[in-house]
Design a protein around this motif. Structure first.
Motif, PDB file in Angstrom:
ATOM      1  N   ALA A  99     -56.562  -8.511  18.310  1.00 29.59           N
ATOM      2  CA  ALA A  99     -57.102  -7.648  17.253  1.00 29.59           C
ATOM      3  C   ALA A  99     -58.084  -8.406  16.373  1.00 29.59           C
ATOM      4  N   GLN A 135     -62.151  -5.626  22.358  1.00 29.09           N
ATOM      5  CA  GLN A 135     -62.356  -4.245  21.931  1.00 29.09           C
ATOM      6  C   GLN A 135     -62.032  -3.267  23.051  1.00 29.09           C
ATOM      7  N   ILE A 147     -58.194  -2.943  23.531  1.00 33.58           N
ATOM      8  CA  ILE A 147     -57.590  -2.098  22.491  1.00 33.58           C
ATOM      9  C   ILE A 147     -57.956  -0.635  22.700  1.00 33.58           C
ATOM     10  N   SER A 148     -59.210  -0.380  23.103  1.00 32.75           N
ATOM     11  CA  SER A 148     -59.625   0.995  23.372  1.00 32.75           C
ATOM     12  C   SER A 148     -58.841   1.590  24.537  1.00 32.75           C
ATOM     13  N   THR A 189     -55.863   0.664  25.464  1.00 34.19           N
ATOM     14  CA  THR A 189     -54.502   0.873  24.962  1.00 34.19           C
ATOM     15  C   THR A 189     -54.401   2.208  24.236  1.00 34.19           C
ATOM     16  N   ALA A 190     -55.393   2.506  23.412  1.00 35.09           N
ATOM     17  CA  ALA A 190     -55.417   3.774  22.684  1.00 35.09           C
ATOM     18  C   ALA A 190     -55.446   4.955  23.645  1.00 35.09           C
ATOM     19  N   THR A 219     -50.375  -2.207  15.531  1.00 28.76           N
ATOM     20  CA  THR A 219     -51.333  -1.144  15.220  1.00 28.76           C
ATOM     21  C   THR A 219     -52.739  -1.713  15.013  1.00 28.76           C
ATOM     22  N   PHE A 220     -52.933  -2.969  15.405  1.00 26.26           N
ATOM     23  CA  PHE A 220     -54.258  -3.603  15.428  1.00 26.26           C
ATOM     24  C   PHE A 220     -54.962  -3.593  14.069  1.00 26.26           C
ATOM     25  N   THR A 238     -61.138  -2.296  13.370  1.00 31.57           N
ATOM     26  CA  THR A 238     -60.488  -2.244  14.679  1.00 31.57           C
ATOM     27  C   THR A 238     -59.316  -1.272  14.667  1.00 31.57           C
ATOM     28  N   PHE A 276     -59.017   2.184  16.717  1.00 31.85           N
ATOM     29  CA  PHE A 276     -57.864   2.424  17.583  1.00 31.85           C
ATOM     30  C   PHE A 276     -57.287   3.809  17.324  1.00 31.85           C
ATOM     31  N   ASP A 281     -59.581   6.497  18.641  1.00 37.32           N
ATOM     32  CA  ASP A 281     -59.531   6.581  20.106  1.00 37.32           C
ATOM     33  C   ASP A 281     -58.253   7.269  20.574  1.00 37.32           C
TER      34      ASP A 281
END
Length: 318
Positions: A211, A222, A225-226, A228-229, A255-256, A263, A267, A270
């Protein structure tokens, strides 16, 4: 903080493998006193309940609620499966708590207690809410039509074991199945996808570091994390089509950055986008998806609020 002699308070007991958290909570979810004790020093239900009542002595307590991890029999209020709580399986917890306290008592799964705290603090009434916790694993507490919902077998809300990848090369889950959300959106899955995309050594990699690097502009972080969302959103979409909750909250240690970072905000956006892409417009378009706000105090508050509301919670009546 002073407490009026006439103001009713509710005692919330949140038992985990590491700590027992105690809280005196008023009718508005406000904590007026709290204490944390290592679980290993108390060990048994009897000692936990005795310690809790000593903590609450001298205060106008109107009810006691207990939040416990694991699979809770929602009829007998006994744990059927739990990790790191030796001596707690098969114990009639509600009966023992009522005997120790001499007060109206209730027992609830810790995830559902946390969800109920968030629900009560938002004054959602008979609306439904799901609280998804992201961390080492993926958990979910549920409040359905205003009532904490554990399911007929104590396993409601196992969102971490919803399949989000149905391809032939879907990743194996620790439960023995494949393609489950926890494999992709739990901490281990996030790190594994980072290693796969970047070729980095996993030693020292954590979701927090990913994160931080994403916040600094690292494109691979990035993307991880995207993605993951996207997986989390798919699972919420499935939950939405079945239970149609008004509110879904994201909490836990992963939760980043939450609302405090770009970020974390990206998240959340997304996740919201993924939900809308995978649901009917009446579901995804009306579901409010936000970050949880009560943190690690939620279980304690929720246990207290369940005790407060037990007389009107049909799901908890004998």
């Amino acid at each position: 903080m002073s407490v009026s002699d006439s103001a009713p308070l509710y005692l919330g007991i949140d038992v985990g493998g590491t700590d027992v958290k105690l809280g005196l909570v008023d009718d508005t979810c406000r904590i007026v006193a709290t204490e944390r004790t290592a679980t290993c020093t108390l060990k048994t239900p009897e000692k936990v309940f005795q310690h809790a009542m000593e903590f609450a002595a001298g205060h106008p307590i109107a009810g006691v609620g207990l939040a416990v991890p694991g699979v809770l029999d929602s009829r007998l209020y006994e744990l059927r499966e739990v990790v790191n709580l030796d001596g707690w399986l098969g114990v009639p917890l509600r009966d023992q708590l009522a005997e120790a306290s001499g007060l109206p008592s209730m027992v609830v799964n810790d995830a559902n207690a946390a969800a109920y705290a968030e629900h009560a603090s938002r004054l959602l009434g008979v609306q439904s809410l799901a609280l998804i916790t992201l961390g080492t694993g993926v958990g979910c507490g549920m409040v359905v039509v205003g009532n904490p919902h554990g399911g007929d077998h104590g396993c409601a809300g196992e969102l971490g074991h919803i399949a989000v990848d149905f391809s032939d090369d879907a990743l194996p889950c620790t439960c023995g199945s494949r393609g489950h959300l926890e494999t992709y959106a739990g901490a281990g899955g996030v790190i594994a996808r980072m290693v796969q995309l970047s070729g980095e050594d996993p030693d020292g990699l954590t979701p927090r570091r990913i994160a931080d690097r994403a916040e600094a502009g690292d494109a691979i972080c990035q993307k991880v994390i995207s993605d993951t969302a996207c997986y989390v959103g798919r699972a919420i979409g499935m939950l939405g089509q079945v239970a149609d909750p008004a509110v879904v909250l994201l909490g836990g240690a992963m939760t980043f950055g939450g609302l405090e970072t770009e970020t974390g905000r990206r998240f959340l956006a997304d996740v919201q986008k993924s939900v809308k892409e995978t649901t009917l417009v009446q579901v995804g378009g009306n579901m409010k998806i936000e970050f949880a706000t009560l943190g690690n105090q939620a279980g304690m508050i929720g246990a207290a609020m369940v005790a407060r509301d037990q007389s009107s919670l049909s799901a908890f009546k004998k």
